[in-house]
Motif scaffolding. Structure first.
Motif, PDB file in Angstrom:
ATOM      1  N   ALA A  15       0.840  -1.204   0.000  1.00  0.00           N
ATOM      2  CA  ALA A  15       0.000   0.000   0.000  1.00  0.00           C
ATOM      3  C   ALA A  15       0.873   1.252   0.000  1.00  0.00           C
ATOM      4  O   ALA A  15       0.581   2.226  -0.712  1.00  0.00           O
ATOM      5  N   LEU A  16       1.944   1.230   0.768  1.00  0.00           N
ATOM      6  CA  LEU A  16       2.872   2.355   0.776  1.00  0.00           C
ATOM      7  C   LEU A  16       3.539   2.521  -0.590  1.00  0.00           C
ATOM      8  O   LEU A  16       3.669   3.637  -1.103  1.00  0.00           O
ATOM      9  N   ALA A  17       3.922   1.411  -1.203  1.00  0.00           N
ATOM     10  CA  ALA A  17       4.545   1.461  -2.529  1.00  0.00           C
ATOM     11  C   ALA A  17       3.567   2.020  -3.567  1.00  0.00           C
ATOM     12  O   ALA A  17       3.961   2.810  -4.435  1.00  0.00           O
ATOM     13  N   ILE A  18       2.294   1.651  -3.477  1.00  0.00           N
ATOM     14  CA  ILE A  18       1.298   2.176  -4.400  1.00  0.00           C
ATOM     15  C   ILE A  18       1.142   3.677  -4.217  1.00  0.00           C
ATOM     16  O   ILE A  18       1.096   4.439  -5.193  1.00  0.00           O
ATOM     17  N   CYS A  19       1.070   4.129  -2.976  1.00  0.00           N
ATOM     18  CA  CYS A  19       0.963   5.575  -2.708  1.00  0.00           C
ATOM     19  C   CYS A  19       2.180   6.329  -3.235  1.00  0.00           C
ATOM     20  O   CYS A  19       2.037   7.409  -3.823  1.00  0.00           O
ATOM     21  N   LEU A  20       3.357   5.772  -3.032  1.00  0.00           N
ATOM     22  CA  LEU A  20       4.573   6.412  -3.547  1.00  0.00           C
ATOM     23  C   LEU A  20       4.589   6.435  -5.066  1.00  0.00           C
ATOM     24  O   LEU A  20       4.975   7.440  -5.674  1.00  0.00           O
ATOM     25  N   LEU A  21       4.165   5.351  -5.697  1.00  0.00           N
ATOM     26  CA  LEU A  21       4.095   5.292  -7.154  1.00  0.00           C
ATOM     27  C   LEU A  21       3.166   6.377  -7.686  1.00  0.00           C
ATOM     28  O   LEU A  21       3.514   7.092  -8.626  1.00  0.00           O
ATOM     29  N   ILE A  22       2.001   6.506  -7.078  1.00  0.00           N
ATOM     30  CA  ILE A  22       1.042   7.516  -7.521  1.00  0.00           C
ATOM     31  C   ILE A  22       1.614   8.917  -7.334  1.00  0.00           C
ATOM     32  O   ILE A  22       1.504   9.774  -8.226  1.00  0.00           O
ATOM     33  N   VAL A  24       4.813   9.918  -7.157  1.00  0.00           N
ATOM     34  CA  VAL A  24       5.912  10.163  -8.097  1.00  0.00           C
ATOM     35  C   VAL A  24       5.363  10.366  -9.511  1.00  0.00           C
ATOM     36  O   VAL A  24       5.795  11.272 -10.235  1.00  0.00           O
ATOM     37  N   TRP A  25       4.403   9.559  -9.903  1.00  0.00           N
ATOM     38  CA  TRP A  25       3.814   9.675 -11.240  1.00  0.00           C
ATOM     39  C   TRP A  25       3.124  11.031 -11.404  1.00  0.00           C
ATOM     40  O   TRP A  25       3.239  11.669 -12.442  1.00  0.00           O
ATOM     41  N   CYS A  26       2.386  11.467 -10.373  1.00  0.00           N
ATOM     42  CA  CYS A  26       1.701  12.767 -10.434  1.00  0.00           C
ATOM     43  C   CYS A  26       2.699  13.915 -10.574  1.00  0.00           C
ATOM     44  O   CYS A  26       2.481  14.833 -11.367  1.00  0.00           O
ATOM     45  N   VAL A  27       3.769  13.870  -9.814  1.00  0.00           N
ATOM     46  CA  VAL A  27       4.790  14.921  -9.901  1.00  0.00           C
ATOM     47  C   VAL A  27       5.430  14.915 -11.287  1.00  0.00           C
ATOM     48  O   VAL A  27       5.635  15.976 -11.893  1.00  0.00           O
ATOM     49  N   LEU A  28       5.721  13.738 -11.813  1.00  0.00           N
ATOM     50  CA  LEU A  28       6.325  13.630 -13.137  1.00  0.00           C
ATOM     51  C   LEU A  28       5.404  14.210 -14.209  1.00  0.00           C
ATOM     52  O   LEU A  28       5.827  15.034 -15.030  1.00  0.00           O
ATOM     53  N   VAL A  29       4.147  13.812 -14.205  1.00  0.00           N
ATOM     54  CA  VAL A  29       3.202  14.288 -15.218  1.00  0.00           C
ATOM     55  C   VAL A  29       2.950  15.786 -15.052  1.00  0.00           C
ATOM     56  O   VAL A  29       2.923  16.529 -16.035  1.00  0.00           O
ATOM     57  N   ALA A  30       2.794  16.237 -13.819  1.00  0.00           N
ATOM     58  CA  ALA A  30       2.550  17.669 -13.579  1.00  0.00           C
ATOM     59  C   ALA A  30       3.750  18.517 -13.993  1.00  0.00           C
ATOM     60  O   ALA A  30       3.576  19.648 -14.458  1.00  0.00           O
ATOM     61  N   SER A  31       4.956  17.979 -13.855  1.00  0.00           N
ATOM     62  CA  SER A  31       6.138  18.740 -14.253  1.00  0.00           C
ATOM     63  C   SER A  31       6.204  18.945 -15.763  1.00  0.00           C
ATOM     64  O   SER A  31       6.885  19.846 -16.241  1.00  0.00           O
ATOM     65  N   VAL A  49      -4.808  11.103 -21.140  1.00  0.00           N
ATOM     66  CA  VAL A  49      -5.491   9.806 -21.071  1.00  0.00           C
ATOM     67  C   VAL A  49      -4.441   8.691 -21.012  1.00  0.00           C
ATOM     68  O   VAL A  49      -4.552   7.764 -20.202  1.00  0.00           O
ATOM     69  N   GLY A  50      -3.417   8.798 -21.853  1.00  0.00           N
ATOM     70  CA  GLY A  50      -2.354   7.791 -21.857  1.00  0.00           C
ATOM     71  C   GLY A  50      -1.614   7.712 -20.536  1.00  0.00           C
ATOM     72  O   GLY A  50      -1.414   6.622 -19.988  1.00  0.00           O
ATOM     73  N   THR A  51      -1.224   8.858 -20.003  1.00  0.00           N
ATOM     74  CA  THR A  51      -0.504   8.843 -18.727  1.00  0.00           C
ATOM     75  C   THR A  51      -1.416   8.453 -17.571  1.00  0.00           C
ATOM     76  O   THR A  51      -0.943   7.946 -16.558  1.00  0.00           O
ATOM     77  N   GLY A  52      -2.714   8.666 -17.735  1.00  0.00           N
ATOM     78  CA  GLY A  52      -3.661   8.238 -16.716  1.00  0.00           C
ATOM     79  C   GLY A  52      -3.857   6.739 -16.689  1.00  0.00           C
ATOM     80  O   GLY A  52      -4.265   6.172 -15.686  1.00  0.00           O
ATOM     81  N   ILE A  53      -3.544   6.072 -17.792  1.00  0.00           N
ATOM     82  CA  ILE A  53      -3.690   4.615 -17.874  1.00  0.00           C
ATOM     83  C   ILE A  53      -2.359   3.911 -17.614  1.00  0.00           C
ATOM     84  O   ILE A  53      -2.322   2.868 -16.949  1.00  0.00           O
ATOM     85  N   VAL A  54      -1.273   4.475 -18.089  1.00  0.00           N
ATOM     86  CA  VAL A  54       0.039   3.809 -18.025  1.00  0.00           C
ATOM     87  C   VAL A  54       0.496   3.550 -16.592  1.00  0.00           C
ATOM     88  O   VAL A  54       1.130   2.523 -16.328  1.00  0.00           O
ATOM     89  N   TRP A  55       0.154   4.408 -15.647  1.00  0.00           N
ATOM     90  CA  TRP A  55       0.630   4.208 -14.271  1.00  0.00           C
ATOM     91  C   TRP A  55       0.074   2.933 -13.651  1.00  0.00           C
ATOM     92  O   TRP A  55       0.619   2.422 -12.678  1.00  0.00           O
ATOM     93  N   ILE A  56      -1.009   2.401 -14.231  1.00  0.00           N
ATOM     94  CA  ILE A  56      -1.621   1.193 -13.685  1.00  0.00           C
ATOM     95  C   ILE A  56      -0.770  -0.045 -13.995  1.00  0.00           C
ATOM     96  O   ILE A  56      -0.817  -1.037 -13.265  1.00  0.00           O
ATOM     97  N   THR A  57       0.036   0.012 -15.051  1.00  0.00           N
ATOM     98  CA  THR A  57       0.814  -1.141 -15.513  1.00  0.00           C
ATOM     99  C   THR A  57       1.634  -1.814 -14.408  1.00  0.00           C
ATOM    100  O   THR A  57       1.574  -3.033 -14.268  1.00  0.00           O
ATOM    101  N   PRO A  58       2.402  -1.079 -13.603  1.00  0.00           N
ATOM    102  CA  PRO A  58       3.197  -1.776 -12.578  1.00  0.00           C
ATOM    103  C   PRO A  58       2.380  -2.261 -11.379  1.00  0.00           C
ATOM    104  O   PRO A  58       2.906  -2.941 -10.510  1.00  0.00           O
ATOM    105  N   LEU A  59       1.094  -1.941 -11.337  1.00  0.00           N
ATOM    106  CA  LEU A  59       0.305  -2.348 -10.182  1.00  0.00           C
ATOM    107  C   LEU A  59       0.001  -3.843 -10.145  1.00  0.00           C
ATOM    108  O   LEU A  59      -0.046  -4.431  -9.066  1.00  0.00           O
ATOM    109  N   LYS A  60      -0.213  -4.467 -11.292  1.00  0.00           N
ATOM    110  CA  LYS A  60      -0.573  -5.895 -11.283  1.00  0.00           C
ATOM    111  C   LYS A  60       0.497  -6.748 -10.608  1.00  0.00           C
ATOM    112  O   LYS A  60       0.175  -7.519  -9.693  1.00  0.00           O
ATOM    113  N   PRO A  61       1.770  -6.640 -11.006  1.00  0.00           N
ATOM    114  CA  PRO A  61       2.774  -7.457 -10.303  1.00  0.00           C
ATOM    115  C   PRO A  61       2.871  -7.108  -8.816  1.00  0.00           C
ATOM    116  O   PRO A  61       3.073  -7.994  -7.982  1.00  0.00           O
TER     117      PRO A  61
END
Length: 76
Positions: A15-22, A24-31, A49-61
């Motif tokens: 759960a912590l890793a998911i929060c950190l991923l989100i 970091v992804w938000c900061v990257l996209v916002a930058s 739309v693409g960046t809103g979907i791509v962040w989900i990819t590492p969640l499955k593993p």
């Protein structure tokens, strides 16, 4: 042998890793918003739309790891 009913450390760590991923992804996209903001609106739409979907990819593993037994576990 470990108690199968005992809570796993994987869920809070995952759960912590998911929060950190989100975060970091938000900061990257916002930058990139300054650059993306100058694009045609259709390209902006595709980008967001693409960046809103791509962040989900590492969640499955990560979710599989959180739920399942890995090589380091003593599951039999």
């Amino acid at each position: 042998m470990t108690d199968p009913a005992a809570p796993s450390w994987r869920k809070p760590a995952g759960a912590l890793a998911i929060c950190l991923l989100i975060a970091v992804w938000c900061v990257l996209v916002a930058s990139l918003s300054g650059v993306v903001g100058r694009w045609w609106w259709g390209l902006q739409l595709l980008f967001y739309v693409g960046t809103g979907i791509v962040w989900i990819t590492p969640l499955k593993p990560l979710l599989v790891w959180m739920e399942g037994a890995g090589a380091g576990d003593d599951a039999a």
